[in-house]
Design a protein around this motif. Structure first.
Motif, short mmCIF file in Angstrom:
data_model
loop_
_atom_site.label_atom_id
_atom_site.label_comp_id
_atom_site.label_asym_id
_atom_site.label_seq_id
_atom_site.Cartn_x
_atom_site.Cartn_y
_atom_site.Cartn_z
N CYS A 193 0.83 -1.20 0.00
CA CYS A 193 0.00 0.00 0.00
C CYS A 193 0.86 1.25 0.00
N ALA A 194 1.92 1.23 0.83
CA ALA A 194 2.80 2.40 0.88
C ALA A 194 3.46 2.62 -0.47
N GLY A 195 3.89 1.52 -1.12
CA GLY A 195 4.54 1.65 -2.41
C GLY A 195 3.59 2.21 -3.46
N SER A 196 2.31 1.82 -3.38
CA SER A 196 1.36 2.31 -4.37
C SER A 196 1.11 3.79 -4.22
N ARG A 197 1.30 4.32 -3.02
CA ARG A 197 1.11 5.76 -2.80
C ARG A 197 2.41 6.53 -3.04
N GLY A 198 3.49 5.80 -3.33
CA GLY A 198 4.77 6.47 -3.56
C GLY A 198 5.48 6.83 -2.27
N ALA A 199 4.98 6.34 -1.13
CA ALA A 199 5.59 6.66 0.16
C ALA A 199 6.67 5.63 0.48
N ALA A 200 7.69 6.05 1.21
CA ALA A 200 8.75 5.14 1.62
C ALA A 200 8.25 4.20 2.70
N THR A 221 21.62 -2.64 3.43
CA THR A 221 22.29 -1.42 3.06
C THR A 221 21.28 -0.28 3.02
N TRP A 222 21.79 0.93 2.90
CA TRP A 222 20.95 2.13 3.04
C TRP A 222 20.49 2.70 1.71
N PHE A 223 21.20 2.40 0.62
CA PHE A 223 20.95 3.08 -0.64
C PHE A 223 20.76 2.08 -1.78
N GLN A 224 20.24 2.58 -2.90
CA GLN A 224 20.05 1.73 -4.07
C GLN A 224 21.39 1.35 -4.68
N ALA A 225 21.36 0.35 -5.57
CA ALA A 225 22.59 -0.22 -6.11
C ALA A 225 23.40 0.79 -6.93
N ASP A 226 22.75 1.85 -7.44
CA ASP A 226 23.47 2.81 -8.28
C ASP A 226 24.11 3.93 -7.46
N HIS A 227 24.08 3.84 -6.16
CA HIS A 227 24.59 4.92 -5.31
C HIS A 227 26.06 5.22 -5.61
N GLU A 228 26.89 4.19 -5.72
CA GLU A 228 28.33 4.40 -5.93
C GLU A 228 28.65 4.97 -7.31
N ALA A 229 27.76 4.79 -8.27
CA ALA A 229 28.00 5.30 -9.62
C ALA A 229 27.65 6.78 -9.75
N VAL A 276 22.18 10.52 0.61
CA VAL A 276 22.44 10.51 2.04
C VAL A 276 21.51 11.48 2.76
N GLU A 277 21.28 12.64 2.16
CA GLU A 277 20.40 13.63 2.78
C GLU A 277 18.98 13.10 2.91
N ARG A 278 18.48 12.42 1.86
CA ARG A 278 17.12 11.87 1.92
C ARG A 278 16.99 10.82 3.01
N MET A 279 17.99 9.93 3.12
CA MET A 279 17.91 8.90 4.16
C MET A 279 18.07 9.52 5.54
N ALA A 280 18.93 10.52 5.67
CA ALA A 280 19.10 11.20 6.97
C ALA A 280 17.79 11.84 7.42
N ALA A 281 17.00 12.36 6.47
CA ALA A 281 15.71 12.95 6.84
C ALA A 281 14.77 11.89 7.42
N PHE A 312 29.48 3.75 10.80
CA PHE A 312 30.69 3.42 10.06
C PHE A 312 30.36 3.28 8.58
N SER A 313 31.23 3.81 7.70
CA SER A 313 31.10 3.74 6.25
C SER A 313 29.81 4.44 5.84
N TYR A 314 28.86 3.77 5.16
CA TYR A 314 27.60 4.45 4.84
C TYR A 314 26.93 4.97 6.11
N GLY A 315 27.04 4.20 7.17
CA GLY A 315 26.49 4.66 8.45
C GLY A 315 27.18 5.92 8.94
N GLY A 316 28.48 6.03 8.66
CA GLY A 316 29.21 7.25 9.02
C GLY A 316 28.77 8.43 8.18
N ASP A 317 28.52 8.18 6.88
CA ASP A 317 28.01 9.25 6.02
C ASP A 317 26.69 9.79 6.58
N LEU A 318 25.83 8.88 7.05
CA LEU A 318 24.53 9.28 7.58
C LEU A 318 24.66 10.00 8.92
#
Length: 238
Positions: A20-27, A86-94, A104-109, A133-139
């Motif tokens: 249901c959340a996905g159908s509304r576009g909500a995280a 993990t915190w981000f989609q697979a294309d994060h590093e690219a 990172v800002e969106r996840m931190a929010a 640590f690592s991605y967790g440190g970025d956040l």
């Protein structure tokens, strides 16, 4: 010594609710755990953010080693990776530096909303410290600079220090960055230059590096981590 702990606060989303959340576009809400350690009603909250491919359980022994009363908030990254999450989609590093910072800002929010929820449920909390640590440190870093009204101190480890403060930071905020000098993912010279740049702009940030350490933690790093956290979690709020 760890005393009896409060019942863990778990947020689980059913398949129907997630659809249901996905159908509304909500995280989909983040799965997370919060518990009191060392006392029934600690006055400090420690938000600890795991690295990619890990789980919140990574922090269990390290929280116990602090040996102080604290409430923990241990979120779990929303995407499966290897034996963990993990915190981000697979294309994060690219992505570009700016694209990574936006992720990172969106996840931190989203994490900031969790902190607000826990603080509302536990009004005895007087200070909040974030670490990761690592991605967790970025956040952890992004939470400190984008949500300083929620964070009193941060100890990010192995972080890129993505993004810049949106405005002037409170004088009471403290950030300690810990990193190995042999880090093959984040060059230590980049971190030194970035910290120097931020300090020059008035950001309350300090760096400690470890000569024989790569993109990892070590006994020496963890000892400093405990020292900084105990000081921040037990210290007065200005």
């Amino acid at each position: 010594m760890r005393e009896a702990r409060t019942v863990a606060l778990l947020l689980a989303v059913s398949l129907l609710g997630g659809a249901c959340a996905g159908s509304r576009g909500a995280a989909v809400p983040l799965v997370h755990q919060s518990e009191a350690v060392g006392a029934p009603m600690p006055e400090a909250l420690l938000v600890a953010l795991h690295f990619s491919g890990s789980t919140p359980a990574f922090w269990d022994e390290h929280v116990q080693s602090l040996d102080i009363p604290v409430r923990t908030l241990l979120p779990q990254g929303p995407r499966p990776r290897r034996d963990g999450f993990t915190w981000f989609q697979a294309d994060h590093e690219a992505k570009t530096w700016e694209g990574k910072a936006e992720d990172v800002e969106r996840m931190a929010a989203r994490l900031a909303e969790l902190i607000r929820e826990v603080r509302a449920a536990h009004p005895e909390l007087r200070r909040v410290v974030v670490t990761g640590f690592s991605y967790g440190g970025d956040l952890a870093w992004m939470l400190a600079i984008r949500h300083p009204e929620l964070v009193d101190a941060a100890v990010p480890m192995g972080t890129r220090l993505l993004g810049d403060p949106a405005g002037e930071l409170p004088a009471s905020l403290r950030v300690w960055v810990l990193q190995g000098e042999q880090d093959a993912i984040i060059p230590v010279q980049h971190t030194r230059e970035r910290v120097a740049e931020l300090k020059g702009r008035g950001v309350p940030i300090d760096l400690r590096t470890y000569p024989d350490l790569g993109h990892d933690v070590s006994p020496a790093l963890l000892e400093d981590w405990r020292t900084f956290l105990r000081q921040a979690l037990q210290g007065p709020v200005d």
